[in-house]
Design an enzyme around this catalytic site. Structure first.
Site, short mmCIF file in Angstrom:
data_model
loop_
_atom_site.label_atom_id
_atom_site.label_comp_id
_atom_site.label_asym_id
_atom_site.label_seq_id
_atom_site.Cartn_x
_atom_site.Cartn_y
_atom_site.Cartn_z
N HIS A 224 7.59 4.35 -1.82
CA HIS A 224 7.99 3.09 -2.46
C HIS A 224 7.84 3.17 -3.99
O HIS A 224 8.75 2.78 -4.73
CB HIS A 224 7.13 1.95 -1.90
CG HIS A 224 7.22 0.68 -2.69
ND1 HIS A 224 8.28 -0.19 -2.61
CD2 HIS A 224 6.37 0.14 -3.60
CE1 HIS A 224 8.08 -1.21 -3.44
NE2 HIS A 224 6.93 -1.05 -4.05
N HIS B 7 10.02 2.18 -7.95
CA HIS B 7 9.55 1.76 -9.27
C HIS B 7 9.81 2.77 -10.38
O HIS B 7 10.15 2.38 -11.49
CB HIS B 7 8.04 1.48 -9.23
CG HIS B 7 7.70 0.24 -8.47
ND1 HIS B 7 8.01 -1.02 -8.92
CD2 HIS B 7 7.07 0.06 -7.27
CE1 HIS B 7 7.58 -1.94 -8.05
NE2 HIS B 7 7.01 -1.29 -7.04
N GLU C 173 10.01 -6.54 -7.70
CA GLU C 173 10.08 -6.10 -6.30
C GLU C 173 11.42 -6.42 -5.63
O GLU C 173 11.96 -5.59 -4.91
CB GLU C 173 8.94 -6.71 -5.47
CG GLU C 173 7.56 -6.17 -5.81
CD GLU C 173 7.36 -4.68 -5.51
OE1 GLU C 173 8.18 -4.07 -4.80
OE2 GLU C 173 6.37 -4.12 -6.03
N SER D 5 13.85 0.94 -2.35
CA SER D 5 13.11 1.95 -1.59
C SER D 5 13.20 1.72 -0.08
O SER D 5 12.51 2.38 0.67
CB SER D 5 11.64 1.96 -2.03
OG SER D 5 11.01 0.75 -1.67
N1 H2B Z 1 -1.03 -3.09 -6.48
C1 H2B Z 1 -0.29 -2.01 -6.29
N2 H2B Z 1 -0.89 -0.83 -6.12
N3 H2B Z 1 1.04 -2.08 -6.28
C2 H2B Z 1 1.70 -3.23 -6.47
O1 H2B Z 1 2.95 -3.24 -6.46
C3 H2B Z 1 0.95 -4.41 -6.66
C4 H2B Z 1 -0.46 -4.30 -6.65
N4 H2B Z 1 1.51 -5.58 -6.87
N5 H2B Z 1 -1.22 -5.40 -6.79
C5 H2B Z 1 0.79 -6.68 -7.40
C6 H2B Z 1 -0.63 -6.72 -6.87
C7 H2B Z 1 1.62 -7.91 -7.17
O2 H2B Z 1 1.51 -8.40 -5.89
C8 H2B Z 1 1.32 -9.03 -8.15
C9 H2B Z 1 1.54 -8.72 -9.56
O3 H2B Z 1 0.04 -9.58 -7.93
FE FE Z 2 6.09 -2.32 -5.44
#
Ligand code: H2B
Ligand code: FE
Length: 299
Positions: free
Chosen positions: A163, A168, A208, A227
């Site tokens: 992913h 990303h 996302e 993804s």
């Molecule tokens: N942590 C990780 N490792 N990847 C993410 O995409 C992610 C995260 N998204 N922590 C964050 C939280 C998102 O849900 C928002 C910004 O809180």
């Molecule tokens: Fe993500």
């Protein structure tokens, strides 16, 4: 208590990981697989031990792990050219992804630093939202490094290396997109809990699951779409309703049906999204100390 504003990325903790990391819940595809859990624990320990400035440890991925990566890559290769946004397709070429090799985060981080200044920092799982968002202000993307379970190449309940790398990384090599992402991070510096929750939703509906208008077409830029073979097809089939992104409005509850989104937020361009976020930042009343403003390039 006052919210602590980190002055540099060294002051952002990558240790507060929610759920998942070592213990898997009962409905996780790897729940019954103790070798898988051990493997993840090993990779997560490496992430916890990593220090800013050190190279990200290289992982020797197993044959099973490489096979999962290769399967997803081959599937997505058939859909991305038609449904990914032009910025994604341009940046994709910077990375010579091969089906027989899982890319190493250290190498990807070097490419990103050269193009947009973004760097990758390994993390053991879903990071605490404030820390994750604060990291973006310092152009740091926290990325997992473990692989989803071999029984379900098409599915992962949490972020995994597939992913991160496909969804990303290419987008973060685009300057306009990188700028937009950093602005979400800057808005989070010193934000209260309510604002952090709003920014979490903005992140969800853009980074996302965002889509962007290209002429009469709608193309994907959100990592959760890019993804995922299923989500890409869902988008292409018009499976979700489309609504313009308005960062000032309360965002809908984050939800999905049968694993897929029911609503995508649409941007006209990343520059337009960044303009909105700049205006939003200006309305936030918390003060960001001057040295931090300078460090993140905020005028
Ligand atoms: N942590 C990780 N490792 N990847 C993410 O995409 C992610 C995260 N998204 N922590 C964050 C939280 C998102 O849900 C928002 C910004 O809180
Ligand atoms: Fe993500």
């Amino acid at each position: 208590a006052a919210v602590k504003v980190p002055r540099s990325i060294d002051e952002v903790d990558n240790g507060k990981v929610l759920g998942f990391s070592s213990e898997l819940s009962e409905d996780h595809p790897g729940f019954q697989d103790s070798a898988y859990k051990q493997r993840r624990m090993h990779i997560c320990d490496l992430a916890r031990a990593h220090r800013i400035g050190e190279p990200i440890p290289r992982i020797e991925y197993s044959a099973d792990e490489v096979a999962v990566w290769g399967t997803v890559l081959q599937q997505l290769r058939g859909l991305l050219p038609q449904h990914a946004c032009k910025e994604f397709l341009r940046c994709w070429q910077l990375f010579d992804f091969r089906a027989d090799q899982v890319p190493q985060l250290e190498d990807l981080s070097q490419v990103l630093q050269a193009h947009t200044g973004f760097r990758i920092r390994p993390v053991a799982g879903l990071l605490h939202p404030r820390d994750f968002l604060n990291g973006l202000a310092f152009k740091t993307f926290h990325s997992t490094q473990y692989m989803r379970h071999v029984s379900r190449p098409d599915y992962t309940p949490e972020p995994d290396v597939v992913h991160e790398v496909i969804g990303h990384v290419p987008m973060l090599a685009d300057p306009d997109f990188a700028n937009l992402v950093q602005l979400i991070g800057i808005a989070s510096l010193g934000a209260d809990e309510k604002q952090i929750w709003h920014l979490t939703k903005l992140y969800w509906y853009s980074v996302e699951f965002g889509v962007v208008r290209e002429g009469d077409d709608i193309k994907a830029f959100g990592a959760g779409i890019l993804s995922s073979f299923g989500e890409l097809r869902h988008m292409a089939a018009g499976g979700a309703r489309l609504e313009p992104l308005d960062v000032f409005q309360p965002q809908p509850k984050m939800s999905y049906k049968d694993g897929y989104q029911q609503r995508y937020a649409v941007l006209d361009s990343f520059a337009a999204g960044a303009e909105q976020l700049k205006a939003y930042c200006a309305t936030l009343h918390h003060t960001i100390p001057l040295d931090v403003r300078i460090a993140v390039g905020l005028q």
